[in-house]
Design an enzyme around this catalytic site. Structure first.
Site, PDB file in Angstrom:
ATOM      1  N   ASP A  12       1.188   6.669   2.962  1.00 37.80           N
ATOM      2  CA  ASP A  12       2.441   6.968   3.044  1.00 37.80           C
ATOM      3  C   ASP A  12       2.622   8.531   2.580  1.00 37.80           C
ATOM      4  O   ASP A  12       2.048   8.819   1.490  1.00 37.80           O
ATOM      5  CB  ASP A  12       3.195   6.243   1.977  1.00 37.80           C
ATOM      6  N   HIS A  29       0.748  13.793  10.131  1.00 36.78           N
ATOM      7  CA  HIS A  29      -0.064  12.894  10.514  1.00 36.78           C
ATOM      8  C   HIS A  29      -1.481  13.092  10.764  1.00 36.78           C
ATOM      9  O   HIS A  29      -2.380  12.430  10.437  1.00 36.78           O
ATOM     10  CB  HIS A  29       0.557  12.110  11.842  1.00 36.78           C
ATOM     11  N   LEU A 123     -20.073   0.934   5.074  1.00 34.98           N
ATOM     12  CA  LEU A 123     -18.563   0.415   4.783  1.00 34.98           C
ATOM     13  C   LEU A 123     -18.006  -0.262   6.028  1.00 34.98           C
ATOM     14  O   LEU A 123     -18.189   0.058   6.945  1.00 34.98           O
ATOM     15  CB  LEU A 123     -17.753   1.758   4.437  1.00 34.98           C
TER      16      LEU A 123
END
Length: 236
Positions: A12, A29, A123
């Site tokens: 956020d 973004h 991962l």
């Protein structure tokens, strides 16, 4: 230091970060997506096994069309970059959410990503895309009802464990730690079922400024919580 096995993040503050710099929201973004790559690498180096990020929610479609279109363009580019990053770091990619709600070319790239990385042993990276937890649970219940009607599942056999197998996150352990950046103090319809016993960490840092140091702060906070089954000592 006890490193959480699974960390979930609500990314956020991209728009506010860009605005503070006098730049358009999309610039934030773009920088935010680059930071995802950095944090993936840092998290894995610290020993995190699973990382799940909230990239685009079912509610995000209500944003201005120009911003949504820019986000979809960014997503298309990110899918290409993500495949290269996954090959380099041996990441296993999985996309959560209602894939039928995005364009066909994006669905094809998602399928390509998941298939190309399915055997990677680095991962485990989950991307929540067109995701909303309530939507996820409704979709799960619809599948369960269908299986009950066709005889694949008996009503008497429904349990929490069975229900979890119908969720987007099946076979993924629940998050140990949730991080939300930018100072917001809400879950925004994110992993509501899965966060039942998760530790929460909220920070005022905007996502593009979230660094390895900030990640370590969140993990330290997690370590300072004396976890017990069903709660913490502070809750007893």
């Amino acid at each position: 230091m006890n490193v959480p096995k699974h960390i979930a993040i609500i990314l956020d503050g991209n728009g506010r970060w860009a605005k503070a710099k006098g730049m358009p929201r999309n610039y934030g973004h773009v920088q935010g997506s680059k930071n995802v790559e950095r944090i993936c690498e840092e998290a894995y180096k610290l020993g995190v096994k699973y990382l799940t990020v909230y990239a685009f929610s079912t509610e995000n479609w209500s944003r201005p069309k120009e911003e949504v279109d820019a986000l979809m363009k960014l997503l298309r580019n990110y899918m290409k970059t993500c495949l290269k990053t996954a090959e380099k770091n041996h990441m296993k990619i999985r996309v959560l959410g209602d894939k039928t709600g995005v364009d066909e070319d994006i669905r094809m790239r998602i399928d390509e990503l998941e298939k190309a990385t399915v055997n990677n042993d680095g991962l485990n990276f989950q991307i929540a895309l067109n995701y909303g937890s309530r939507d996820e649970m409704v979709r799960a219940m619809k599948k369960m009802v269908t299986d009950c009607k066709t005889g694949k599942l008996e009503v008497e056999d429904i349990s929490e464990k069975v229900f979890e197998t119908y969720l987007d996150t099946h076979d993924i352990p629940d998050p140990d730690l949730l991080i939300r950046t930018s100072g917001e103090l809400r879950l925004s319809n994110y992993l509501l079922w899965q966060l039942a016993y998760t530790e929460f960490y909220f920070t005022d840092v905007l996502w593009p400024d979230f660094t390895k140091k900030e990640l370590e702060k969140a993990i330290l906070h997690y370590n300072n919580r004396d976890r017990r089954f069903g709660g913490t000592k502070e809750e007893k």
